[in-house]
Design a protein around this motif. Structure first.
Motif, PDB file in Angstrom:
ATOM      1  N   SER A   1      -2.149  16.332   1.302  1.00 55.02           N
ATOM      2  CA  SER A   1      -2.093  15.540   2.536  1.00 55.02           C
ATOM      3  C   SER A   1      -2.677  16.354   3.684  1.00 55.02           C
ATOM      4  O   SER A   1      -2.775  17.581   3.602  1.00 55.02           O
ATOM      5  CB  SER A   1      -0.655  15.118   2.846  1.00 55.02           C
ATOM      6  OG  SER A   1       0.204  16.240   2.926  1.00 55.02           O
ATOM      7  N   ALA A   2      -3.083  15.656   4.763  1.00 57.58           N
ATOM      8  CA  ALA A   2      -3.798  16.316   5.871  1.00 57.58           C
ATOM      9  C   ALA A   2      -4.919  17.179   5.299  1.00 57.58           C
ATOM     10  O   ALA A   2      -5.109  18.338   5.668  1.00 57.58           O
ATOM     11  CB  ALA A   2      -2.842  17.148   6.732  1.00 57.58           C
ATOM     12  N   ALA A   3      -5.689  16.574   4.412  1.00 57.75           N
ATOM     13  CA  ALA A   3      -6.582  17.349   3.546  1.00 57.75           C
ATOM     14  C   ALA A   3      -7.849  17.845   4.231  1.00 57.75           C
ATOM     15  O   ALA A   3      -8.522  18.728   3.701  1.00 57.75           O
ATOM     16  CB  ALA A   3      -6.956  16.514   2.322  1.00 57.75           C
ATOM     17  N   SER A   4      -8.195  17.311   5.393  1.00 58.40           N
ATOM     18  CA  SER A   4      -9.414  17.780   6.054  1.00 58.40           C
ATOM     19  C   SER A   4      -9.132  18.869   7.072  1.00 58.40           C
ATOM     20  O   SER A   4     -10.046  19.359   7.727  1.00 58.40           O
ATOM     21  CB  SER A   4     -10.124  16.604   6.745  1.00 58.40           C
ATOM     22  OG  SER A   4      -9.350  16.130   7.844  1.00 58.40           O
TER      23      SER A   4
ATOM     24  N   TYR B   1       1.772  18.668  -5.500  1.00 57.57           N
ATOM     25  CA  TYR B   1       1.572  18.120  -4.158  1.00 57.57           C
ATOM     26  C   TYR B   1       1.574  19.269  -3.156  1.00 57.57           C
ATOM     27  O   TYR B   1       2.515  20.054  -3.106  1.00 57.57           O
ATOM     28  CB  TYR B   1       2.675  17.120  -3.810  1.00 57.57           C
ATOM     29  CG  TYR B   1       2.651  16.611  -2.385  1.00 57.57           C
ATOM     30  CD1 TYR B   1       1.450  16.266  -1.771  1.00 57.57           C
ATOM     31  CD2 TYR B   1       3.828  16.473  -1.651  1.00 57.57           C
ATOM     32  CE1 TYR B   1       1.414  15.802  -0.470  1.00 57.57           C
ATOM     33  CE2 TYR B   1       3.808  15.992  -0.353  1.00 57.57           C
ATOM     34  CZ  TYR B   1       2.603  15.665   0.242  1.00 57.57           C
ATOM     35  OH  TYR B   1       2.573  15.209   1.546  1.00 57.57           O
ATOM     36  N   PHE B   2       0.507  19.364  -2.356  1.00 64.77           N
ATOM     37  CA  PHE B   2       0.464  20.344  -1.278  1.00 64.77           C
ATOM     38  C   PHE B   2       0.852  19.618   0.000  1.00 64.77           C
ATOM     39  O   PHE B   2       0.097  18.805   0.522  1.00 64.77           O
ATOM     40  CB  PHE B   2      -0.928  20.969  -1.156  1.00 64.77           C
ATOM     41  CG  PHE B   2      -0.928  22.253  -0.376  1.00 64.77           C
ATOM     42  CD1 PHE B   2      -0.777  23.471  -1.022  1.00 64.77           C
ATOM     43  CD2 PHE B   2      -1.059  22.247   1.004  1.00 64.77           C
ATOM     44  CE1 PHE B   2      -0.771  24.665  -0.308  1.00 64.77           C
ATOM     45  CE2 PHE B   2      -1.050  23.428   1.729  1.00 64.77           C
ATOM     46  CZ  PHE B   2      -0.900  24.644   1.074  1.00 64.77           C
ATOM     47  N   GLU B   3       2.049  19.915   0.485  1.00 63.93           N
ATOM     48  CA  GLU B   3       2.695  19.155   1.551  1.00 63.93           C
ATOM     49  C   GLU B   3       2.362  19.699   2.937  1.00 63.93           C
ATOM     50  O   GLU B   3       2.726  20.825   3.282  1.00 63.93           O
ATOM     51  CB  GLU B   3       4.218  19.185   1.314  1.00 63.93           C
ATOM     52  CG  GLU B   3       5.077  18.732   2.473  1.00 63.93           C
ATOM     53  CD  GLU B   3       4.935  17.255   2.778  1.00 63.93           C
ATOM     54  OE1 GLU B   3       3.818  16.801   3.078  1.00 63.93           O
ATOM     55  OE2 GLU B   3       5.959  16.551   2.727  1.00 63.93           O
ATOM     56  N   ASN B   4       1.660  18.861   3.722  1.00 60.86           N
ATOM     57  CA  ASN B   4       1.350  19.203   5.103  1.00 60.86           C
ATOM     58  C   ASN B   4       1.921  18.205   6.103  1.00 60.86           C
ATOM     59  O   ASN B   4       1.795  18.417   7.311  1.00 60.86           O
ATOM     60  CB  ASN B   4      -0.174  19.242   5.310  1.00 60.86           C
ATOM     61  CG  ASN B   4      -0.826  20.459   4.684  1.00 60.86           C
ATOM     62  OD1 ASN B   4      -0.375  21.576   4.887  1.00 60.86           O
ATOM     63  ND2 ASN B   4      -1.887  20.245   3.927  1.00 60.86           N
ATOM     64  N   VAL B   5       2.515  17.107   5.616  1.00 64.08           N
ATOM     65  CA  VAL B   5       2.806  15.970   6.485  1.00 64.08           C
ATOM     66  C   VAL B   5       4.288  15.648   6.603  1.00 64.08           C
ATOM     67  O   VAL B   5       4.817  15.459   7.696  1.00 64.08           O
ATOM     68  CB  VAL B   5       2.025  14.722   5.988  1.00 64.08           C
ATOM     69  CG1 VAL B   5       2.475  13.471   6.714  1.00 64.08           C
ATOM     70  CG2 VAL B   5       0.534  14.938   6.198  1.00 64.08           C
TER      71      VAL B   5
ATOM     72  N   ALA C   1       4.420  22.398  -2.948  1.00 65.09           N
ATOM     73  CA  ALA C   1       4.346  23.536  -2.037  1.00 65.09           C
ATOM     74  C   ALA C   1       4.438  23.003  -0.614  1.00 65.09           C
ATOM     75  O   ALA C   1       3.577  22.235  -0.183  1.00 65.09           O
ATOM     76  CB  ALA C   1       3.037  24.299  -2.235  1.00 65.09           C
ATOM     77  N   VAL C   2       5.483  23.386   0.097  1.00 61.32           N
ATOM     78  CA  VAL C   2       5.716  22.854   1.444  1.00 61.32           C
ATOM     79  C   VAL C   2       5.137  23.830   2.464  1.00 61.32           C
ATOM     80  O   VAL C   2       5.717  24.883   2.745  1.00 61.32           O
ATOM     81  CB  VAL C   2       7.217  22.614   1.698  1.00 61.32           C
ATOM     82  CG1 VAL C   2       7.411  21.964   3.064  1.00 61.32           C
ATOM     83  CG2 VAL C   2       7.806  21.730   0.604  1.00 61.32           C
ATOM     84  N   CYS C   3       3.983  23.451   3.008  1.00 55.51           N
ATOM     85  CA  CYS C   3       3.272  24.275   3.972  1.00 55.51           C
ATOM     86  C   CYS C   3       3.654  23.894   5.395  1.00 55.51           C
ATOM     87  O   CYS C   3       3.838  24.737   6.262  1.00 55.51           O
ATOM     88  CB  CYS C   3       1.770  24.094   3.751  1.00 55.51           C
ATOM     89  SG  CYS C   3       0.744  24.930   4.953  1.00 55.51           S
ATOM     90  N   GLY C   4       3.765  22.582   5.658  1.00 50.37           N
ATOM     91  CA  GLY C   4       4.110  22.087   6.987  1.00 50.37           C
ATOM     92  C   GLY C   4       4.465  20.621   6.918  1.00 50.37           C
ATOM     93  O   GLY C   4       4.335  19.983   5.864  1.00 50.37           O
ATOM     94  N   MET C   5       4.938  20.082   8.050  1.00 52.59           N
ATOM     95  CA  MET C   5       5.311  18.660   8.109  1.00 52.59           C
ATOM     96  C   MET C   5       4.915  18.113   9.472  1.00 52.59           C
ATOM     97  O   MET C   5       5.762  17.775  10.295  1.00 52.59           O
ATOM     98  CB  MET C   5       6.809  18.494   7.852  1.00 52.59           C
ATOM     99  CG  MET C   5       7.238  18.850   6.443  1.00 52.59           C
ATOM    100  SD  MET C   5       8.945  18.361   6.106  1.00 52.59           S
ATOM    101  CE  MET C   5       9.052  18.740   4.341  1.00 52.59           C
ATOM    102  N   ILE C   6       3.613  18.009   9.697  1.00 49.72           N
ATOM    103  CA  ILE C   6       3.101  17.713  11.035  1.00 49.72           C
ATOM    104  C   ILE C   6       3.573  16.366  11.570  1.00 49.72           C
ATOM    105  O   ILE C   6       3.699  16.190  12.780  1.00 49.72           O
ATOM    106  CB  ILE C   6       1.558  17.815  11.064  1.00 49.72           C
ATOM    107  CG1 ILE C   6       1.048  17.867  12.509  1.00 49.72           C
ATOM    108  CG2 ILE C   6       0.913  16.694  10.267  1.00 49.72           C
ATOM    109  CD1 ILE C   6      -0.414  18.217  12.631  1.00 49.72           C
TER     110      ILE C   6
END
Length: 346
Positions: free
Chosen positions: A163-166, A230-234, A253-258
């Motif tokens: 998610s938030a892939a760009s 799942y690479f979690e950005n959202v 992998a929880v990177c962020g939750m914008i």
């Protein structure tokens, strides 16, 4: 007498509730700085800042830090702090000398006087754009590397959703996954970004989450047999729908939750029991804990850049006065690629 110059700064006004605006920061040229350090100053370095990095985590620093937070809040009345690329103008520190290039945490200003050098890393490779050290060769690049290779525990042939892939991290995660041999799908918030994911970064598929009435149906379309990684950005609703579509023994992998950063009351996730049912491992991580692997990361990433096997897109704002708008734009998806602010061209 050492030359004294005015030092333009971006000052943080006060703690923020809800969505931040450019009015939560103020541009000032009231401060001055001596361009030479006094003798016996105790190991200071003076830098000229060249590039500044706008990163989603900075929103969390605009509110009072939660108990146990990994990073301090900004201080009202003082400059914003973030990652940057700088040239050393003067130094009495034994590990840094005049004309060294460094990246690390600096104030949002034209010149910074730095006492705590623990975040600074010397730039040894200048055959790439210096701005890359705010992104692909800096904190976001390390985040993508650690998150994918260590936290995701990938296997060739697995399916992966980003998610938030760009964004600064997501575009790299997807490319790492493709090089590893995964099937990769990304989500982004505009047609331009979706085209970028498929045509520039080589994702297998991508979709505009803003145009999907039913995220669950969209994920089922692109992952008919489920998601392994799942690479979690959202966060928020995206995470809830991804959990429905994870496969047995999947990894998140929880990177962020914008999506949650500007909410007074964060959204709840109502199906976390799926972690148990599907034996999913969901792990948060902070890149700060892994900087000892930075030399290994450079050894991997630099050849990929030079050989054209990986690419990186930056969204550039010119001038310190445009830094607040560039940062705020992250939270509504205005940027296309890594958001960089140019203070001085080298």
């Amino acid at each position: 007498m050492p030359e004294v110059v005015r030092n333009k700064q971006v000052i943080f006004k006060d703690y923020v509730n809800g969505y931040p605006t450019v009015f939560d920061m103020v541009i000032t040229s009231d401060a001055t700085v001596h361009l030479e350090l006094p003798l016996n100053d105790g190991g200071l370095i003076l830098v000229k800042n060249l590039y500044l990095s706008c990163d989603p985590y900075m929103r969390n620093r605009m509110t009072k830090a939660m108990e146990g937070s990994y990073i301090d809040s900004f201080t009202p009345g003082l400059p914003i702090v973030g990652y940057g690329v700088s040239r050393i103008l003067d130094s009495s520190h034994p590990n840094f000398k005049k004309e060294d290039l460094v990246w690390g945490l600096v104030n949002w200003e034209e010149y910074s006087l730095i006492k705590d050098t623990s975040s600074l890393i010397k730039i040894q490779h200048t055959d790439v754009p210096l701005s890359y050290y705010t992104g692909i060769l800096g904190m976001p690049g390390m985040t993508a590397y650690v998150g994918f290779h260590k936290i995701c525990s990938p296997k060739k042939g697995e399916t992966m959703f980003v998610s938030a892939a760009s964004g600064a991290v997501g575009q790299l995660v997807g490319q790492f996954a493709k090089l590893f041999g995964c099937y990769v799908v990304g989500s982004a918030g505009s047609k331009e970004k979706v085209d970028l994911l498929k045509n520039k970064f080589g994702f297998d598929e991508a979709f505009n989450y803003k145009e999907e009435q039913d995220l669950n149906a969209a994920l089922k379309k692109y992952f008919p047999n489920g998601i392994d990684i799942y690479f979690e950005n959202v966060g928020g609703k995206m995470l809830e729908e991804v959990l429905r579509n994870m496969r047995l023994n999947g990894r998140i992998a929880v990177c962020g939750m914008i999506s949650q950063y500007n909410l007074d009351q964060p959204e709840g996730i109502h199906n976390l029991f799926l972690l148990v049912m599907k034996r999913i491992r969901m792990e948060g991580f902070i890149v700060f804990d892994h900087y000892d692997e930075y030399p290994k990361f450079l050894e991997m990433i630099l050849p990929l850049i030079h050989e054209g096997k990986i690419t990186y897109v930056e969204d550039t704002a010119e001038g310190l006065e445009n830094a607040p708008a560039a940062l705020i734009g992250l939270y509504s998806g205005m940027n296309v690629g890594k958001q960089v602010v140019v203070i001085a061209h080298e």
